[in-house]
Design an enzyme around this catalytic site. Structure first.
Site, mmCIF file in Angstrom:
data_model
loop_
_atom_site.group_PDB
_atom_site.id
_atom_site.type_symbol
_atom_site.label_atom_id
_atom_site.label_comp_id
_atom_site.label_asym_id
_atom_site.label_seq_id
_atom_site.Cartn_x
_atom_site.Cartn_y
_atom_site.Cartn_z
ATOM 1 N N SER A 132 59.895 -1.503 -52.861
ATOM 2 C CA SER A 132 59.061 -0.469 -53.473
ATOM 3 C C SER A 132 57.586 -0.866 -53.414
ATOM 4 C CB SER A 132 59.481 -0.231 -54.922
ATOM 5 O OG SER A 132 59.418 -1.434 -55.649
ATOM 6 N N ASP A 175 58.182 -6.275 -44.850
ATOM 7 C CA ASP A 175 58.257 -5.024 -45.615
ATOM 8 C C ASP A 175 57.178 -4.014 -45.201
ATOM 9 O OD1 ASP A 175 60.211 -6.552 -46.751
ATOM 10 O OD2 ASP A 175 59.224 -6.796 -48.676
HETATM 11 C C1 GLA Z 1 60.986 -10.170 -49.890
HETATM 12 C C2 GLA Z 1 59.670 -10.386 -49.140
HETATM 13 C C3 GLA Z 1 59.875 -10.304 -47.630
HETATM 14 C C4 GLA Z 1 61.017 -11.220 -47.192
HETATM 15 C C5 GLA Z 1 62.260 -11.008 -48.061
HETATM 16 C C6 GLA Z 1 63.361 -11.981 -47.739
HETATM 17 O O1 GLA Z 1 61.439 -8.877 -49.693
HETATM 18 O O2 GLA Z 1 58.736 -9.403 -49.526
HETATM 19 O O3 GLA Z 1 58.681 -10.625 -46.971
HETATM 20 O O4 GLA Z 1 60.622 -12.558 -47.205
HETATM 21 O O5 GLA Z 1 61.968 -11.101 -49.426
HETATM 22 O O6 GLA Z 1 63.858 -11.794 -46.462
#
Ligand code: GLA
Length: 386
Positions: A132, A175
């Site tokens: 989110s 993300d």
């Molecule tokens: C979170 C972080 C990502 C990644 C994941 C694990 O979502 O924001 O950058 O490291 O954890 O894969």
């Protein structure tokens, strides 16, 4: 082009809060489900997430009083700042940090910030491991840019910097990258070192479901930082023999075994990252071949590695995975996202989806007394104006 089904609703919400403002433009940035490649992004390895229909929407129109106003429908809170104060703002420790973080990054990259009224509405559940925060950062950045062009990769990197430098989380690029580069009906394999990607169409004969454990253990953020540090220590330990290793992306399983004489945790963390990178490549091949059995088996291997070696799972996630694997039509299941709560991701045969939903929800309720939310994860397009 067909209008997004939520656009009118968001404009109505905007008008309720800002009755005197002109008609807003509306921007959307999706959340994501990571299919495989967990805790590999900050080690500059491979990940393979898909953007979701669940998304954050930001409606934006000029504010005549020289202020940046931001209203969150989800929180029912309005905050505002004189635009001239933005460069000096410090983190407040709440949701507004994502907006101010991207505003400051835009300013640093020499993009002027106009005075705006923003209305934010997100369908990505917070704390669920469906990203989110990146959805909020990317949609806010688009709204602040107001249609001014920014290269997609710059947009993703800018959102990551906001998270790293302002919010203070040392997370990787996955993300925001997939929120920007997502593709309808496909996952996106990202090389987190060269930042290139390949599109991975998802076989039609499988449905992706995220099961939200509805828990988020406090440990999550500190453990994340600790894992980032442990990976750096593993690299340090490898470098005496292998000076070319600058991140775990450069390591192989033999180098991992050489860590055997040091602290066991370093070997385990490195073994997860190195084996997970290999799994991403094998999973992408399996997806291209429509080999659901293999795609599912790799999901389970990934989960066990996160559970036992990387140690970022929790009893609720392990239960959801173990239970899913007993249900008919389930090819594979694993935790997704940072861990310590949030969602599992499941590959399910379409004709078994209804029974899966019922079966997993009932078992979880019986065991933990919690009603899990289940999301169908049809991969969607990346961010843009709607
Ligand atoms: C979170 C972080 C990502 C990644 C994941 C694990 O979502 O924001 O950058 O490291 O954890 O894969």
């Amino acid at each position: 082009m067909k209008e997004h089904p939520l656009k009118e609703r968001i404009i109505d919400g905007f008008r309720r809060i800002y009755p005197a403002s002109p008609k807003p433009r509306v921007f959307r940035a999706p959340g994501r489900v990571n299919l495989i490649g967990e805790h590999t992004d900050y080690n500059l390895g491979f990940v393979c997430p898909a953007a979701l229909e669940l998304a954050c929407f930001v409606a934006a129109a000029p504010n005549p009083a020289g202020r940046l106003r931001v209203y969150s429908e989800n929180r029912e809170e309005l905050r505002e700042w004189p635009v001239s104060d933005l460069p000096e703002c410090r983190p407040a420790g709440n949701w507004t940090d994502y907006a101010i973080g991207v505003a400051q990054q835009l300013l640093r990259a020499n993009h002027a910030i106009e005075a705006l009224d923003l209305y934010v509405f997100s369908t990505v559940p917070t704390g669920s491991g469906l990203s989110s925060s990146a959805a909020l950062e990317v949609s806010t950045a688009l709204a602040l840019l107001g249609g001014r062009a920014l290269a997609p990769l710059e947009l993703a990197l800018l959102a990551q910097r906001a998270e790293n430098e302002f919010v203070g989380m040392p997370c990787g690029i996955m993300d925001p990258y997939v929120s920007v580069f997502g593709r309808d009906l496909s996952a996106v394999k990202i090389d987190c070192r060269d930042l290139g990607n390949i599109i991975v169409p998802i076989p039609e004969s499988v449905e992706i479901l995220a099961v939200n454990s509805m828990v988020k253990h406090e440990l999550g953020q500190s453990a994340y930082r600790e894992r980032v540090r442990e990976c750096a220590s593993a690299v340090e330990a490898m470098r005496s023999r292998h000076p070319h290793v600058t991140t775990l992306r450069d390591a192989d399983l033999e180098m991992v075994h050489e860590l055997g004489s040091g602290p066991p945790a370093l070997l385990q963390r490195a073994r997860h990252v190195v084996s997970e990178n290999l799994r991403v490549n094998r999973w992408v091949e399996a997806a291209a071949a429509g080999d659901l059995a293999n795609m599912g088996a790799l999901f389970v291997e990934s989960h066990r590695s996160l559970q036992n070696d990387y140690q970022v799972s929790c009893p609720e996630l392990d239960f959801l995975v173990d239970t899913a694997l007993t249900l008919p039509g389930v090819w594979g299941a694993r935790m997704t996202g940072g861990g310590f709560g949030g969602c599992t991701v499941n590959l399910v045969e379409p004709r078994h989806v209804a029974a899966f939903r019922e079966g997993i929800a009932a078992a979880y309720r019986d065991r933990f007394g919690i009603v899990a939310e289940i999301h169908s994860c049809r991969p969607s397009a990346g961010a843009g104006e709607i």
